[in-house]
Write an enzyme that holds these catalytic residues in place. Sequence first.
Site, mmCIF file in Angstrom:
data_model
loop_
_atom_site.group_PDB
_atom_site.id
_atom_site.type_symbol
_atom_site.label_atom_id
_atom_site.label_comp_id
_atom_site.label_asym_id
_atom_site.label_seq_id
_atom_site.Cartn_x
_atom_site.Cartn_y
_atom_site.Cartn_z
ATOM 1 N N GLN A 42 -1.544 -30.162 24.538
ATOM 2 C CA GLN A 42 -1.930 -28.745 24.568
ATOM 3 C C GLN A 42 -2.779 -28.588 25.819
ATOM 4 O OE1 GLN A 42 -1.327 -25.766 23.059
ATOM 5 N NE2 GLN A 42 -2.772 -24.962 24.557
ATOM 6 N N GLY B 91 0.526 -20.734 17.914
ATOM 7 C CA GLY B 91 1.688 -20.999 18.753
ATOM 8 C C GLY B 91 1.250 -21.168 20.181
ATOM 9 N N MET B 92 2.075 -21.840 20.963
ATOM 10 C CA MET B 92 1.799 -21.999 22.388
ATOM 11 C C MET B 92 3.111 -21.820 23.138
ATOM 12 S SD MET B 92 -0.325 -22.546 24.821
ATOM 13 C CE MET B 92 0.300 -22.395 26.480
ATOM 14 N N GLU B 93 3.083 -20.926 24.121
ATOM 15 C CA GLU B 93 4.292 -20.444 24.779
ATOM 16 C C GLU B 93 4.859 -21.396 25.818
ATOM 17 O OE1 GLU B 93 1.164 -19.281 24.973
ATOM 18 O OE2 GLU B 93 0.664 -18.560 26.979
ATOM 19 N N HIS C 51 5.453 -13.093 19.458
ATOM 20 C CA HIS C 51 4.358 -13.196 20.428
ATOM 21 C C HIS C 51 4.687 -14.242 21.506
ATOM 22 C CE1 HIS C 51 0.015 -13.187 21.622
ATOM 23 N NE2 HIS C 51 0.294 -14.453 21.927
ATOM 24 N N GLU C 52 5.086 -15.412 21.070
ATOM 25 C CA GLU C 52 5.359 -16.480 22.052
ATOM 26 C C GLU C 52 6.592 -16.135 22.902
ATOM 27 O OE1 GLU C 52 2.845 -18.151 22.305
ATOM 28 O OE2 GLU C 52 1.989 -17.926 20.295
ATOM 29 N N HIS D 142 5.582 -13.914 25.716
ATOM 30 C CA HIS D 142 4.947 -14.639 26.834
ATOM 31 C C HIS D 142 5.973 -15.068 27.894
ATOM 32 C CE1 HIS D 142 0.691 -15.096 26.092
ATOM 33 N NE2 HIS D 142 0.853 -15.585 24.874
ATOM 34 N N ASP E 198 -12.539 -22.485 27.153
ATOM 35 C CA ASP E 198 -12.464 -22.816 25.722
ATOM 36 C C ASP E 198 -13.623 -22.192 24.940
ATOM 37 O OD1 ASP E 198 -10.086 -24.247 25.409
ATOM 38 O OD2 ASP E 198 -10.999 -26.155 25.994
HETATM 39 N N1 BES Z 1 -1.405 -18.939 24.608
HETATM 40 C C1 BES Z 1 -1.924 -18.745 23.318
HETATM 41 C C2 BES Z 1 -2.652 -19.937 22.773
HETATM 42 C C3 BES Z 1 -3.825 -20.408 23.614
HETATM 43 C C4 BES Z 1 -4.664 -19.514 24.238
HETATM 44 C C5 BES Z 1 -4.065 -21.742 23.732
HETATM 45 C C6 BES Z 1 -5.722 -19.979 25.010
HETATM 46 C C7 BES Z 1 -5.117 -22.198 24.486
HETATM 47 C C8 BES Z 1 -5.953 -21.319 25.126
HETATM 48 C C9 BES Z 1 -0.834 -18.324 22.335
HETATM 49 O O1 BES Z 1 0.162 -17.540 22.878
HETATM 50 C C10 BES Z 1 -1.480 -17.488 21.263
HETATM 51 O O2 BES Z 1 -2.056 -16.493 21.601
HETATM 52 N N2 BES Z 1 -1.337 -17.876 20.011
HETATM 53 C C11 BES Z 1 -1.844 -17.112 18.895
HETATM 54 C C12 BES Z 1 -0.709 -16.322 18.324
HETATM 55 C C13 BES Z 1 -1.070 -14.989 17.735
HETATM 56 C C14 BES Z 1 -1.923 -14.119 18.609
HETATM 57 C C15 BES Z 1 0.179 -14.246 17.319
HETATM 58 C C16 BES Z 1 -2.405 -18.105 17.898
HETATM 59 O O3 BES Z 1 -2.466 -19.300 18.220
HETATM 60 O O4 BES Z 1 -2.833 -17.727 16.830
HETATM 61 ZN ZN ZN Z 2 -0.562 -15.596 23.355
#
Ligand code: BES
Ligand code: ZN
Length: 614
Positions: free
Chosen positions: A141, A273-275, A299-300, A303, A379
């Site tokens: 990640q 999730g991670m895109e 959502h992903e 992205h 973070d």
């Molecule tokens: N890109 C993010 C996850 C992320 C953000 C990881 C910043 C590390 C640092 C991902 O697209 C995201 O926003 N996931 C959300 C989904 C939700 C908003 C639908 C999650 O993890 O809950």
């Molecule tokens: Zn996101």
Amino acid sequence: MVKKSALSPLDPSSFSRPELVKVTSIGLNLNVNFDKKVLSGTAELGVERVDKSINEIILDSLKLNIASIYDVQTKKPLKYELGEPLAEYGSKLTVQLPESDKCGCNYKIGIDYETSPEATGLQWLSPKATCGKKHPFLFSQFQPTHARSVIPCQDTPGVKTPYTATISAPQEFTVLMSAIRDGTKQMHGGKLSHFVQKVPMPSYLIALAVGDLESREIGPRSHVWSEREIIEECAYEFANTEHQLKTAEDLCGPYVWGIYDLLVLPPSFPYGGMENPCLTFVTPTLLAGDRSLANVIAHEIAHSWTGNLVTNRNFEHFWLNEGFTVFIERKIKGRLESPQSQDFDAYTHVTELAETINLMGKTSPLTNLVVKLDDVHPDDAFSIVPYEKGQTFLRYLETVVGGPADMEEFLRTYFWKYKYQSIDTDEFKKYFEEYFKDKPAIKEIDWQTWLYTPGMPIVIPEYDKTLVVACDEFIDKFVNWSGEGQMPVGDQDKEKLSTFQVIYILQKISEKPAQNIEKLKSLNALFDLDNVKNSEIKFRWLRICLKAHWEEKVDTVLSWINIVGRMKFVRPLYRDLYSWEKMRSRAIDNFKANRQGMMHVSAYTLAKDLHIDE
Ligand code: BES
Ligand code: ZN
């Protein structure tokens, strides 16, 4: 002690100086060693001098063990210097480039190295943390700044490059990356997996997973990958992926990544999730059994345009990634379900945004849409503010320019104009104002307040409340009930509610003062909350129980957060336990006993939440 001023003027979270000399390609050749918990091998970086007077390139690295750096063409060693580490940012790695008169201005440098077992961007799971219990598992990640713990690179979203990779792993494992799979080769004692990602992308989107994995086809360009034990469940849950992709393309323009696969990770995955391009990573907590949490996939998918195609230049402009993504995610939902459910999502998240802003402090600069990260690590800055304040701003802009049709047309041109680039908020603003220059209404937009002041959005758009009304009635009846006699809500009320409405009802109840336990028992009986599979419901139910100081439920909470790593659930539950004085030391002890098995970002942020400084 290294000063933060050593960091880049373009990206306060990176040492790299791409405006002087930049990385143009990445080629990885890495071996996966589960026993030592290290990746070892070579990274070959294409290098271009932007400023011809500069003869060195600056890279980011975090706990990397570097063996040698050399000119790939001549194999001659290059001088380098690894700076003192700066907390979460790692060390500046400065590499002297070969003499320029001999080989022009483009180079390939090779770096032989290995990662640390503590690499912050990797999680090495023992077999017992998997479903199968037989094989270990590795996943990465990298967002926001953890690529540097695995690859020496310019770890800033301002730099985008294509990449290739060859990964060697033991025979029984499947290796996946955020790229197109380009075949495997058997070798004695293992196998090689090849990957190609031709589309230029930021380092935070490089991703790797190694495990005993299966796949099922779920669409013409999609497979879902997971451990064998849950593969059928995953294929069912995410069966609508192609519909979501088509809808997204209709909204945003062509999908440039070819494949859209999903990988369902073990439960310790820290996000929903991670895109990762070509291969979205998701938490198994999306497996509700009824496809009700598929908005995370929408959502992903979104992205693929917002973030992956057009990328925030640094994480101060994170709202350009996430605010836009939530805006598109809800439009996908609007088209696939109904405009009412699109607005229901938007409206109900306003209250979550308010709760978050209250918690962070109404004047906290981290509640600005554009934040300053000079003294804050991304973070630590993470919250739903860029998501929800960002989507609210876009929805407001949409009403100003005349509605969805105009806004969507604009977005398609925006994605296409800035594809493969990284931009900041000013660039977006400039383009928006240029595109809509004939609309006088845009003069009313108070960009300064929207972008650079803390607190709640200055305008909350008029959302359709059709689906909220039934919920509010339910909530009122329940909250105002004394607990005597029969509960004033029952099966008849329940039958009318969708999963999302139930989630909202529980969310609202969790924000109210503590309810008495007898009332909660009736609520439990109505919705069978103790046995619910849907993680969003379970999460809110457990928060309600903790607020009521229902001691019996503490074990349930602990056993859940010791398996599930999704920070959206784990952090508030730990915070709730912490603020219940009687449970505070239990929470801290539980965290200390389990932090070893957590991914760095979870352990790091939870330690702060629990005020543990070590
Ligand atoms: N890109 C993010 C996850 C992320 C953000 C990881 C910043 C590390 C640092 C991902 O697209 C995201 O926003 N996931 C959300 C989904 C939700 C908003 C639908 C999650 O993890 O809950
Ligand atoms: Zn996101």
